[in-house]
Design a protein around this motif. Sequence first.
Motif, PDB file in Angstrom:
ATOM      1  N   VAL A   1      43.936  49.146  64.647  1.00 28.65           N
ATOM      2  CA  VAL A   1      43.026  48.063  64.299  1.00 28.65           C
ATOM      3  C   VAL A   1      41.690  48.641  63.861  1.00 28.65           C
ATOM      4  CG1 VAL A   1      41.809  46.047  65.192  1.00 28.65           C
ATOM      5  CG2 VAL A   1      44.157  46.466  65.880  1.00 28.65           C
ATOM      6  N   GLY A   2      41.201  48.164  62.723  1.00 29.49           N
ATOM      7  CA  GLY A   2      39.905  48.589  62.219  1.00 29.49           C
ATOM      8  C   GLY A   2      39.950  49.669  61.163  1.00 29.49           C
ATOM      9  N   LEU A   3      41.114  50.254  60.857  1.00 27.41           N
ATOM     10  CA  LEU A   3      41.198  51.306  59.854  1.00 27.41           C
ATOM     11  C   LEU A   3      40.897  50.763  58.463  1.00 27.41           C
ATOM     12  CD1 LEU A   3      44.368  53.336  60.934  1.00 27.41           C
ATOM     13  CD2 LEU A   3      41.970  53.915  61.299  1.00 27.41           C
ATOM     14  N   SER A   4      40.311  51.627  57.614  1.00 24.18           N
ATOM     15  CA  SER A   4      39.997  51.245  56.235  1.00 24.18           C
ATOM     16  C   SER A   4      41.247  51.324  55.373  1.00 24.18           C
ATOM     17  CB  SER A   4      38.912  52.162  55.675  1.00 24.18           C
ATOM     18  OG  SER A   4      37.730  52.073  56.449  1.00 24.18           O
ATOM     19  N   MET A   5      41.336  50.391  54.412  1.00 25.07           N
ATOM     20  CA  MET A   5      42.480  50.332  53.517  1.00 25.07           C
ATOM     21  C   MET A   5      41.992  50.077  52.092  1.00 25.07           C
ATOM     22  SD  MET A   5      45.263  50.527  55.536  1.00 25.07           S
ATOM     23  CE  MET A   5      46.622  49.746  54.675  1.00 25.07           C
ATOM     24  N   ASP A   6      42.794  50.501  51.135  1.00 22.98           N
ATOM     25  CA  ASP A   6      42.614  50.130  49.735  1.00 22.98           C
ATOM     26  C   ASP A   6      43.770  49.208  49.365  1.00 22.98           C
ATOM     27  OD1 ASP A   6      40.376  51.663  49.457  1.00 22.98           O
ATOM     28  OD2 ASP A   6      41.438  53.425  48.713  1.00 22.98           O
ATOM     29  N   ALA A   7      43.441  48.068  48.777  1.00 18.18           N
ATOM     30  CA  ALA A   7      44.449  47.054  48.458  1.00 18.18           C
ATOM     31  C   ALA A   7      44.438  46.759  46.977  1.00 18.18           C
ATOM     32  CB  ALA A   7      44.195  45.774  49.245  1.00 18.18           C
ATOM     33  N   GLN A   8      45.627  46.659  46.405  1.00 19.26           N
ATOM     34  CA  GLN A   8      45.782  46.313  44.987  1.00 19.26           C
ATOM     35  C   GLN A   8      46.839  45.215  44.873  1.00 19.26           C
ATOM     36  OE1 GLN A   8      47.858  48.944  42.085  1.00 19.26           O
ATOM     37  NE2 GLN A   8      45.852  49.024  41.041  1.00 19.26           N
ATOM     38  N   VAL A   9      46.406  44.044  44.417  1.00 21.13           N
ATOM     39  CA  VAL A   9      47.278  42.874  44.328  1.00 21.13           C
ATOM     40  C   VAL A   9      47.794  42.746  42.903  1.00 21.13           C
ATOM     41  CG1 VAL A   9      47.469  40.387  44.691  1.00 21.13           C
ATOM     42  CG2 VAL A   9      45.930  41.737  46.119  1.00 21.13           C
ATOM     43  N   ASP A  10      49.102  42.588  42.783  1.00 24.45           N
ATOM     44  CA  ASP A  10      49.718  42.336  41.488  1.00 24.45           C
ATOM     45  C   ASP A  10      49.654  40.836  41.213  1.00 24.45           C
ATOM     46  OD1 ASP A  10      51.246  42.075  39.232  1.00 24.45           O
ATOM     47  OD2 ASP A  10      52.975  43.195  39.984  1.00 24.45           O
ATOM     48  N   VAL A  11      48.791  40.440  40.252  1.00 22.59           N
ATOM     49  CA  VAL A  11      48.560  39.018  39.982  1.00 22.59           C
ATOM     50  C   VAL A  11      49.288  38.563  38.720  1.00 22.59           C
ATOM     51  CG1 VAL A  11      46.340  39.019  41.164  1.00 22.59           C
ATOM     52  CG2 VAL A  11      46.427  39.563  38.728  1.00 22.59           C
ATOM     53  N   SER A  12      50.330  39.296  38.338  1.00 20.64           N
ATOM     54  CA  SER A  12      51.059  38.927  37.124  1.00 20.64           C
ATOM     55  C   SER A  12      51.687  37.546  37.252  1.00 20.64           C
ATOM     56  CB  SER A  12      52.140  39.974  36.823  1.00 20.64           C
ATOM     57  OG  SER A  12      51.577  41.258  36.676  1.00 20.64           O
ATOM     58  N   ASN A  13      52.271  37.285  38.416  1.00 22.70           N
ATOM     59  CA  ASN A  13      52.930  36.000  38.640  1.00 22.70           C
ATOM     60  C   ASN A  13      51.945  35.051  39.318  1.00 22.70           C
ATOM     61  OD1 ASN A  13      54.556  33.859  39.197  1.00 22.70           O
ATOM     62  ND2 ASN A  13      56.119  35.015  40.301  1.00 22.70           N
ATOM     63  N   LYS A  14      51.544  34.011  38.627  1.00 22.94           N
ATOM     64  CA  LYS A  14      50.568  33.056  39.157  1.00 22.94           C
ATOM     65  C   LYS A  14      51.215  31.719  39.499  1.00 22.94           C
ATOM     66  CE  LYS A  14      46.815  35.048  36.420  1.00 22.94           C
ATOM     67  NZ  LYS A  14      47.659  36.030  35.697  1.00 22.94           N
ATOM     68  N   ASP A  15      52.512  31.718  39.794  1.00 25.60           N
ATOM     69  CA  ASP A  15      53.211  30.466  40.104  1.00 25.60           C
ATOM     70  C   ASP A  15      52.934  29.977  41.525  1.00 25.60           C
ATOM     71  OD1 ASP A  15      54.300  30.528  37.591  1.00 25.60           O
ATOM     72  OD2 ASP A  15      56.170  31.511  38.234  1.00 25.60           O
ATOM     73  N   GLY A  16      52.505  30.872  42.411  1.00 27.10           N
ATOM     74  CA  GLY A  16      52.275  30.481  43.799  1.00 27.10           C
ATOM     75  C   GLY A  16      51.040  29.607  43.962  1.00 27.10           C
TER      76      GLY A  16
END
Length: 438
Positions: free
Chosen positions: A357-372
Amino acid sequence: MTDQDKQVPAAAAAATETAPAGNGNRRKALSALAAIVVVAGAGWGAYEWLVASHYESTDNAYVQGNVIQITPQIAGTVMSIMADDTDYVKAGQPLVKLDPADARVALDQAEAALAQTVRQVRTLYLNNGSLAAQVALREADIVKARSDIGRAEDDLQRRKALSGNGAVSKEELNHAETALSNAKSALSAAQAGVTAAKEQLASNQSLTEGTSVQQHPSVLAAAAKVREAYLATQRIDIPAPVDGYVAKRTVQLGQRVAAGTPMMSVVPLNQVWVDANFKEVQLRSIRLGQPVKLTADVYGTKVEYTGKVAGLGVGTGAAFALLPAQNATGNWIKVVQRVPVRIALDGEQLKSNPLRVGLSMDAQVDVSNKDGKMLATAPRPSALSQTQVYSALDQGADAEVQRIIAANLGSKRADVGALAQPARPPRGSHAAQPANPS
Protein backbone atom coordinates in the motif's frame (compact mmCIF):
# COMPACT_ATOMS: atom_id res chain seq x y z
CA MET A 1 53.80 49.77 -55.63
CA THR A 2 55.06 47.50 -53.01
CA ASP A 3 54.48 43.76 -52.77
CA GLN A 4 52.11 44.28 -49.82
CA ASP A 5 49.90 46.58 -51.87
CA LYS A 6 49.72 43.99 -54.62
CA GLN A 7 48.56 41.21 -52.18
CA VAL A 8 45.50 43.12 -50.94
CA PRO A 9 43.56 43.13 -54.23
CA ALA A 10 44.52 39.54 -54.81
CA ALA A 11 43.03 38.45 -51.43
CA ALA A 12 39.87 40.42 -52.11
CA ALA A 13 39.48 38.74 -55.47
CA ALA A 14 39.97 35.30 -53.92
CA ALA A 15 37.30 36.01 -51.28
CA THR A 16 34.92 37.11 -53.95
CA GLU A 17 35.39 33.86 -55.80
CA THR A 18 34.81 31.59 -52.72
CA ALA A 19 31.75 33.45 -51.32
CA PRO A 20 29.11 31.89 -53.60
CA ALA A 21 30.33 28.42 -52.80
CA GLY A 22 29.94 29.03 -48.98
CA ASN A 23 26.38 30.42 -49.29
CA GLY A 24 25.33 27.43 -51.32
CA ASN A 25 26.47 24.98 -48.66
CA ARG A 26 24.64 26.94 -45.96
CA ARG A 27 21.44 26.93 -47.95
CA LYS A 28 21.73 23.21 -48.44
CA ALA A 29 22.28 22.67 -44.72
CA LEU A 30 19.31 24.87 -43.80
CA SER A 31 17.12 23.13 -46.34
CA ALA A 32 18.11 19.74 -44.99
CA LEU A 33 17.39 20.90 -41.43
CA ALA A 34 14.02 22.28 -42.47
CA ALA A 35 13.20 19.01 -44.18
CA ILE A 36 14.15 17.09 -41.07
CA VAL A 37 11.94 19.34 -38.93
CA VAL A 38 9.03 18.94 -41.31
CA VAL A 39 9.43 15.17 -41.42
CA ALA A 40 9.78 15.00 -37.63
CA GLY A 41 6.70 17.20 -37.18
CA ALA A 42 4.75 15.08 -39.61
CA GLY A 43 5.91 11.94 -37.85
CA TRP A 44 5.03 13.38 -34.47
CA GLY A 45 1.63 14.45 -35.74
CA ALA A 46 1.03 11.03 -37.20
CA TYR A 47 2.09 9.41 -33.92
CA GLU A 48 -0.22 11.70 -31.95
CA TRP A 49 -3.11 10.98 -34.31
CA LEU A 50 -2.62 7.25 -34.68
CA VAL A 51 -1.07 6.19 -31.34
CA ALA A 52 -0.77 8.78 -28.57
CA SER A 53 -4.37 9.96 -28.87
CA HIS A 54 -5.52 6.43 -27.95
CA TYR A 55 -3.81 6.50 -24.56
CA GLU A 56 -4.00 8.56 -21.38
CA SER A 57 -1.16 8.17 -18.90
CA THR A 58 -0.08 9.55 -15.55
CA ASP A 59 2.62 8.94 -12.98
CA ASN A 60 0.42 10.34 -10.21
CA ALA A 61 -0.84 6.89 -9.22
CA TYR A 62 -0.47 4.93 -6.00
CA VAL A 63 -1.33 1.49 -4.67
CA GLN A 64 -4.29 1.46 -2.27
CA GLY A 65 -5.81 -1.33 -0.20
CA ASN A 66 -8.04 -2.16 2.74
CA VAL A 67 -6.29 -1.32 6.01
CA ILE A 68 -8.45 -3.25 8.49
CA GLN A 69 -8.23 -1.99 12.05
CA ILE A 70 -8.28 -4.66 14.74
CA THR A 71 -10.29 -3.43 17.72
CA PRO A 72 -11.75 -5.30 20.72
CA GLN A 73 -15.50 -5.69 21.07
CA ILE A 74 -15.29 -5.68 24.86
CA ALA A 75 -13.11 -3.95 27.43
CA GLY A 76 -10.31 -5.92 29.06
CA THR A 77 -6.65 -6.27 29.94
CA VAL A 78 -4.25 -7.58 27.30
CA MET A 79 -2.79 -10.93 28.38
CA SER A 80 -1.02 -12.04 25.21
CA ILE A 81 -0.16 -10.79 21.72
CA MET A 82 0.12 -13.46 19.03
CA ALA A 83 1.12 -11.35 15.98
CA ASP A 84 3.49 -8.50 15.21
CA ASP A 85 4.24 -6.16 12.31
CA THR A 86 5.01 -7.90 8.98
CA ASP A 87 3.54 -11.22 10.21
CA TYR A 88 1.20 -13.09 7.88
CA VAL A 89 -2.06 -14.15 9.53
CA LYS A 90 -4.99 -16.30 8.43
CA ALA A 91 -8.64 -15.41 8.88
CA GLY A 92 -9.82 -16.56 12.32
CA GLN A 93 -6.31 -16.72 13.78
CA PRO A 94 -6.16 -15.14 17.29
CA LEU A 95 -4.19 -11.91 17.33
CA VAL A 96 -4.70 -10.66 20.90
CA LYS A 97 -6.10 -12.32 24.03
CA LEU A 98 -7.74 -10.42 26.88
CA ASP A 99 -8.12 -11.37 30.54
CA PRO A 100 -11.28 -13.55 30.77
CA ALA A 101 -11.95 -13.02 34.50
CA ASP A 102 -14.39 -10.12 34.15
CA ALA A 103 -16.33 -11.83 31.38
CA ARG A 104 -16.67 -15.05 33.36
CA VAL A 105 -17.97 -13.21 36.43
CA ALA A 106 -20.56 -11.43 34.29
CA LEU A 107 -21.60 -14.78 32.77
CA ASP A 108 -22.05 -16.34 36.22
CA GLN A 109 -24.22 -13.42 37.30
CA ALA A 110 -26.36 -13.65 34.16
CA GLU A 111 -26.83 -17.40 34.59
CA ALA A 112 -27.90 -16.94 38.22
CA ALA A 113 -30.35 -14.21 37.21
CA LEU A 114 -31.84 -16.50 34.54
CA ALA A 115 -32.27 -19.35 37.03
CA GLN A 116 -33.98 -17.02 39.49
CA THR A 117 -36.25 -15.63 36.76
CA VAL A 118 -37.32 -19.13 35.68
CA ARG A 119 -38.29 -19.98 39.26
CA GLN A 120 -40.21 -16.71 39.65
CA VAL A 121 -42.11 -17.34 36.43
CA ARG A 122 -42.86 -20.89 37.55
CA THR A 123 -44.39 -19.35 40.67
CA LEU A 124 -46.68 -17.22 38.50
CA TYR A 125 -48.01 -20.32 36.75
CA LEU A 126 -48.48 -22.16 40.04
CA ASN A 127 -50.35 -19.17 41.46
CA ASN A 128 -52.97 -19.59 38.77
CA GLY A 129 -54.10 -22.83 40.42
CA SER A 130 -54.08 -21.46 43.95
CA LEU A 131 -55.96 -18.34 42.92
CA ALA A 132 -58.55 -20.45 41.07
CA ALA A 133 -59.00 -22.44 44.27
CA GLN A 134 -59.50 -19.18 46.15
CA VAL A 135 -62.27 -18.25 43.73
CA ALA A 136 -63.96 -21.61 44.31
CA LEU A 137 -63.62 -21.16 48.07
CA ARG A 138 -65.18 -17.70 47.94
CA GLU A 139 -68.03 -19.00 45.81
CA ALA A 140 -68.62 -21.72 48.40
CA ASP A 141 -68.87 -18.94 51.00
CA ILE A 142 -71.59 -17.36 48.88
CA VAL A 143 -73.56 -20.60 48.84
CA LYS A 144 -73.14 -20.94 52.60
CA ALA A 145 -74.17 -17.29 53.18
CA ARG A 146 -77.30 -17.74 51.07
CA SER A 147 -78.16 -20.87 53.04
CA ASP A 148 -77.69 -18.95 56.28
CA ILE A 149 -79.95 -16.18 54.97
CA GLY A 150 -82.72 -18.68 54.16
CA ARG A 151 -82.49 -20.28 57.59
CA ALA A 152 -82.44 -16.87 59.31
CA GLU A 153 -85.49 -15.75 57.31
CA ASP A 154 -87.41 -18.92 58.29
CA ASP A 155 -86.50 -18.42 61.94
CA LEU A 156 -87.59 -14.82 61.83
CA GLN A 157 -90.92 -15.67 60.16
CA ARG A 158 -91.70 -18.35 62.76
CA ARG A 159 -90.89 -16.03 65.62
CA LYS A 160 -92.98 -13.25 64.14
CA ALA A 161 -95.95 -15.64 63.93
CA LEU A 162 -95.56 -16.62 67.60
CA SER A 163 -94.86 -13.15 68.89
CA GLY A 164 -98.57 -12.20 68.73
CA ASN A 165 -99.69 -14.63 71.47
CA GLY A 166 -96.66 -13.99 73.68
CA ALA A 167 -94.92 -17.32 72.97
CA VAL A 168 -91.74 -15.49 71.70
CA SER A 169 -90.26 -12.61 73.58
CA LYS A 170 -89.34 -9.33 72.00
CA GLU A 171 -85.68 -9.95 72.70
CA GLU A 172 -85.71 -13.29 70.88
CA LEU A 173 -87.39 -11.64 67.92
CA ASN A 174 -84.67 -9.00 67.86
CA HIS A 175 -82.02 -11.72 67.91
CA ALA A 176 -83.66 -13.40 64.90
CA GLU A 177 -83.68 -10.11 62.99
CA THR A 178 -80.02 -9.53 63.88
CA ALA A 179 -79.11 -13.04 62.69
CA LEU A 180 -80.82 -12.35 59.34
CA SER A 181 -78.96 -9.05 58.98
CA ASN A 182 -75.65 -10.77 59.79
CA ALA A 183 -76.35 -13.48 57.20
CA LYS A 184 -76.99 -10.82 54.55
CA SER A 185 -73.76 -9.07 55.48
CA ALA A 186 -71.91 -12.36 55.21
CA LEU A 187 -73.39 -12.84 51.71
CA SER A 188 -72.18 -9.38 50.64
CA ALA A 189 -68.74 -10.11 52.04
CA ALA A 190 -68.62 -13.47 50.26
CA GLN A 191 -69.64 -11.86 46.95
CA ALA A 192 -66.93 -9.18 47.37
CA GLY A 193 -64.45 -11.94 48.18
CA VAL A 194 -65.34 -13.74 44.94
CA THR A 195 -64.88 -10.52 42.95
CA ALA A 196 -61.47 -9.87 44.57
CA ALA A 197 -60.35 -13.47 44.01
CA LYS A 198 -61.39 -13.33 40.36
CA GLU A 199 -59.47 -10.06 39.88
CA GLN A 200 -56.36 -11.58 41.43
CA LEU A 201 -56.69 -14.63 39.18
CA ALA A 202 -57.18 -12.45 36.07
CA SER A 203 -54.19 -10.31 37.05
CA ASN A 204 -51.97 -13.33 37.45
CA GLN A 205 -53.27 -14.90 34.23
CA SER A 206 -52.40 -11.72 32.33
CA LEU A 207 -48.75 -12.38 33.25
CA THR A 208 -48.87 -15.94 31.93
CA GLU A 209 -51.49 -15.88 29.17
CA GLY A 210 -50.46 -17.06 25.70
CA THR A 211 -46.97 -18.23 26.58
CA SER A 212 -45.01 -20.88 28.42
CA VAL A 213 -42.33 -20.67 31.06
CA GLN A 214 -39.56 -21.03 28.50
CA GLN A 215 -40.92 -18.23 26.31
CA HIS A 216 -42.13 -15.88 29.00
CA PRO A 217 -40.87 -12.33 28.37
CA SER A 218 -39.02 -12.21 31.68
CA VAL A 219 -37.27 -15.49 30.88
CA LEU A 220 -36.40 -14.34 27.38
CA ALA A 221 -34.94 -11.10 28.72
CA ALA A 222 -32.80 -12.99 31.24
CA ALA A 223 -31.77 -15.47 28.52
CA ALA A 224 -30.65 -12.55 26.32
CA LYS A 225 -28.44 -11.36 29.16
CA VAL A 226 -26.89 -14.82 29.35
CA ARG A 227 -26.21 -14.78 25.60
CA GLU A 228 -24.65 -11.34 25.90
CA ALA A 229 -22.39 -12.47 28.72
CA TYR A 230 -21.55 -15.69 26.87
CA LEU A 231 -20.56 -13.71 23.78
CA ALA A 232 -18.29 -11.56 25.94
CA THR A 233 -16.44 -14.70 27.09
CA GLN A 234 -15.94 -15.70 23.44
CA ARG A 235 -14.70 -12.24 22.48
CA ILE A 236 -11.68 -12.29 24.75
CA ASP A 237 -9.81 -13.84 21.80
CA ILE A 238 -9.63 -11.23 19.03
CA PRO A 239 -9.31 -12.96 15.63
CA ALA A 240 -8.06 -11.74 12.28
CA PRO A 241 -11.11 -11.07 10.06
CA VAL A 242 -9.23 -11.79 6.80
CA ASP A 243 -5.96 -13.19 5.50
CA GLY A 244 -3.28 -10.54 5.39
CA TYR A 245 -0.22 -8.93 6.88
CA VAL A 246 -0.02 -7.20 10.24
CA ALA A 247 0.91 -3.51 10.33
CA LYS A 248 0.82 -0.60 12.80
CA ARG A 249 0.76 -2.67 15.99
CA THR A 250 0.31 -0.37 18.98
CA VAL A 251 -1.10 -2.69 21.65
CA GLN A 252 1.14 -3.71 24.56
CA LEU A 253 0.98 -6.39 27.25
CA GLY A 254 -0.96 -5.37 30.34
CA GLN A 255 -2.68 -2.53 28.54
CA ARG A 256 -6.26 -1.87 29.60
CA VAL A 257 -8.22 -1.42 26.39
CA ALA A 258 -11.78 -0.24 25.86
CA ALA A 259 -14.12 -1.49 23.17
CA GLY A 260 -13.09 0.02 19.85
CA THR A 261 -9.47 0.82 20.80
CA PRO A 262 -7.19 0.41 17.72
CA MET A 263 -4.56 -2.26 18.46
CA MET A 264 -3.13 -3.16 15.05
CA SER A 265 -4.08 -3.36 11.39
CA VAL A 266 -4.33 -6.23 8.91
CA VAL A 267 -3.73 -5.48 5.23
CA PRO A 268 -4.87 -8.10 2.65
CA LEU A 269 -2.28 -7.51 -0.09
CA ASN A 270 -4.16 -9.80 -2.48
CA GLN A 271 -6.97 -7.23 -2.66
CA VAL A 272 -5.10 -4.03 -3.50
CA TRP A 273 -5.94 -1.65 -6.32
CA VAL A 274 -4.47 1.51 -7.88
CA ASP A 275 -5.84 5.04 -7.58
CA ALA A 276 -4.56 7.00 -10.58
CA ASN A 277 -5.11 10.76 -10.35
CA PHE A 278 -5.72 11.98 -13.90
CA LYS A 279 -6.05 15.60 -14.89
CA GLU A 280 -9.56 16.75 -15.60
CA VAL A 281 -8.72 17.24 -19.29
CA GLN A 282 -7.71 13.55 -19.49
CA LEU A 283 -11.11 12.25 -18.39
CA ARG A 284 -12.88 12.94 -21.67
CA SER A 285 -12.16 9.51 -23.10
CA ILE A 286 -11.76 7.36 -19.99
CA ARG A 287 -14.58 4.81 -19.55
CA LEU A 288 -15.33 1.91 -17.23
CA GLY A 289 -13.74 -1.38 -18.28
CA GLN A 290 -10.96 0.10 -20.41
CA PRO A 291 -7.64 -1.83 -20.20
CA VAL A 292 -4.73 -0.32 -18.28
CA LYS A 293 -1.02 -1.05 -18.29
CA LEU A 294 0.86 -0.27 -15.10
CA THR A 295 4.42 -0.35 -13.86
CA ALA A 296 5.63 0.01 -10.28
CA ASP A 297 8.73 1.91 -9.27
CA VAL A 298 9.66 -0.94 -6.94
CA TYR A 299 10.04 -3.35 -9.88
CA GLY A 300 10.70 -0.97 -12.76
CA THR A 301 9.62 -1.53 -16.35
CA LYS A 302 10.61 -5.21 -16.24
CA VAL A 303 7.32 -6.04 -14.51
CA GLU A 304 4.14 -4.84 -16.20
CA TYR A 305 0.71 -5.18 -14.60
CA THR A 306 -2.54 -5.33 -16.49
CA GLY A 307 -5.71 -3.91 -15.06
CA LYS A 308 -8.94 -2.25 -16.02
CA VAL A 309 -10.78 0.89 -15.06
CA ALA A 310 -13.14 -0.03 -12.20
CA GLY A 311 -14.55 3.37 -11.38
CA LEU A 312 -14.11 7.13 -11.58
CA GLY A 313 -14.22 9.38 -8.53
CA VAL A 314 -17.23 11.62 -8.04
CA GLY A 315 -15.13 14.61 -7.01
CA THR A 316 -11.66 16.08 -7.25
CA GLY A 317 -9.09 15.75 -4.52
CA ALA A 318 -9.46 19.43 -3.63
CA ALA A 319 -13.24 19.04 -3.19
CA PHE A 320 -12.78 16.38 -0.52
CA ALA A 321 -9.77 17.97 1.16
CA LEU A 322 -9.87 18.76 4.87
CA LEU A 323 -9.59 22.46 3.97
CA PRO A 324 -11.18 22.81 0.50
CA ALA A 325 -10.10 25.69 -1.70
CA GLN A 326 -12.29 28.82 -1.59
CA ASN A 327 -11.98 29.98 -5.18
CA ALA A 328 -14.73 32.56 -4.82
CA THR A 329 -12.75 34.77 -2.43
CA GLY A 330 -9.60 36.83 -2.91
CA ASN A 331 -7.16 36.46 -5.78
CA TRP A 332 -7.72 33.33 -7.83
CA ILE A 333 -5.31 31.29 -9.90
CA LYS A 334 -6.68 28.42 -11.91
CA VAL A 335 -5.12 25.07 -11.03
CA VAL A 336 -5.81 21.98 -13.11
CA GLN A 337 -7.71 19.57 -10.88
CA ARG A 338 -7.18 15.83 -10.68
CA VAL A 339 -9.83 13.12 -10.28
CA PRO A 340 -9.01 9.68 -8.82
CA VAL A 341 -9.63 6.77 -11.17
CA ARG A 342 -9.74 3.32 -9.56
CA ILE A 343 -7.94 0.58 -11.45
CA ALA A 344 -8.51 -3.08 -10.59
CA LEU A 345 -5.46 -5.35 -10.73
CA ASP A 346 -5.03 -8.99 -11.76
CA GLY A 347 -4.86 -11.23 -8.69
CA GLU A 348 -2.52 -13.74 -10.32
CA GLN A 349 -0.01 -11.01 -11.11
CA LEU A 350 -0.16 -9.84 -7.51
CA LYS A 351 0.79 -13.33 -6.35
CA SER A 352 3.92 -13.31 -8.54
CA ASN A 353 4.89 -9.70 -7.81
CA PRO A 354 3.15 -8.46 -4.66
CA LEU A 355 2.62 -4.75 -4.10
CA ARG A 356 2.44 -2.72 -0.91
CA VAL A 357 0.00 0.00 0.00
CA GLY A 358 1.29 3.43 -0.97
CA LEU A 359 3.75 2.40 -3.71
CA SER A 360 4.11 4.68 -6.74
CA MET A 361 2.79 3.48 -10.09
CA ASP A 362 2.73 4.62 -13.70
CA ALA A 363 -0.62 4.03 -15.41
CA GLN A 364 -1.49 4.09 -19.10
CA VAL A 365 -5.14 3.69 -20.09
CA ASP A 366 -6.08 2.48 -23.55
CA VAL A 367 -8.99 4.77 -24.50
CA SER A 368 -9.51 3.42 -28.01
CA ASN A 369 -12.84 1.86 -27.09
CA LYS A 370 -15.21 4.52 -25.74
CA ASP A 371 -18.36 2.36 -25.62
CA GLY A 372 -18.29 2.02 -21.82
CA LYS A 373 -19.89 4.35 -19.30
CA MET A 374 -18.17 7.03 -17.27
CA LEU A 375 -20.07 6.25 -14.05
CA ALA A 376 -21.69 3.13 -12.66
CA THR A 377 -25.47 3.02 -13.16
CA ALA A 378 -26.39 -0.05 -11.08
CA PRO A 379 -25.78 -1.00 -7.44
CA ARG A 380 -23.19 -3.59 -6.54
CA PRO A 381 -24.76 -7.07 -6.94
CA SER A 382 -23.05 -8.60 -3.90
CA ALA A 383 -21.07 -7.68 -0.81
CA LEU A 384 -17.76 -5.96 -1.44
CA SER A 385 -16.10 -8.05 1.24
CA GLN A 386 -17.28 -10.20 4.13
CA THR A 387 -15.97 -12.46 6.86
CA GLN A 388 -17.40 -15.42 8.76
CA VAL A 389 -15.01 -15.47 11.72
CA TYR A 390 -17.57 -13.89 14.07
CA SER A 391 -20.63 -15.92 13.03
CA ALA A 392 -19.87 -18.96 15.23
CA LEU A 393 -19.19 -17.12 18.50
CA ASP A 394 -22.72 -17.64 19.89
CA GLN A 395 -23.18 -21.30 18.94
CA GLY A 396 -22.90 -22.51 22.52
CA ALA A 397 -25.04 -19.75 24.02
CA ASP A 398 -28.41 -21.36 23.22
CA ALA A 399 -27.34 -24.70 24.67
CA GLU A 400 -26.24 -22.96 27.88
CA VAL A 401 -29.57 -21.12 28.15
CA GLN A 402 -31.59 -24.29 27.62
CA ARG A 403 -29.53 -26.14 30.23
CA ILE A 404 -30.22 -23.49 32.87
CA ILE A 405 -33.95 -23.36 32.11
CA ALA A 406 -34.29 -27.12 32.18
CA ALA A 407 -32.46 -27.29 35.51
CA ASN A 408 -34.88 -24.82 37.11
CA LEU A 409 -38.22 -25.91 35.64
CA GLY A 410 -38.70 -28.64 38.21
CA SER A 411 -39.91 -32.23 37.75
CA LYS A 412 -43.18 -31.15 36.08
CA ARG A 413 -41.56 -28.89 33.50
CA ALA A 414 -42.95 -28.45 30.03
CA ASP A 415 -41.03 -29.34 26.93
CA VAL A 416 -38.07 -26.99 26.59
CA GLY A 417 -38.18 -25.68 23.04
CA ALA A 418 -35.47 -23.95 21.07
CA LEU A 419 -34.92 -20.47 22.47
CA ALA A 420 -32.90 -18.97 19.66
CA GLN A 421 -36.11 -18.29 17.71
CA PRO A 422 -39.01 -18.63 20.13
CA ALA A 423 -42.22 -19.90 18.58
CA ARG A 424 -45.10 -17.49 18.78
CA PRO A 425 -48.81 -18.46 18.70
CA PRO A 426 -50.70 -17.47 15.53
CA ARG A 427 -52.51 -14.17 15.65
CA GLY A 428 -55.90 -14.60 17.32
CA SER A 429 -55.10 -17.94 18.97
CA HIS A 430 -54.84 -18.50 22.72
CA ALA A 431 -52.91 -21.02 24.75
CA ALA A 432 -54.83 -23.25 27.14
CA GLN A 433 -55.40 -21.61 30.53
CA PRO A 434 -56.38 -23.10 33.92
CA ALA A 435 -60.11 -23.69 34.22
CA ASN A 436 -61.95 -20.87 35.97
CA PRO A 437 -64.45 -22.34 38.48
CA SER A 438 -66.27 -19.06 38.66
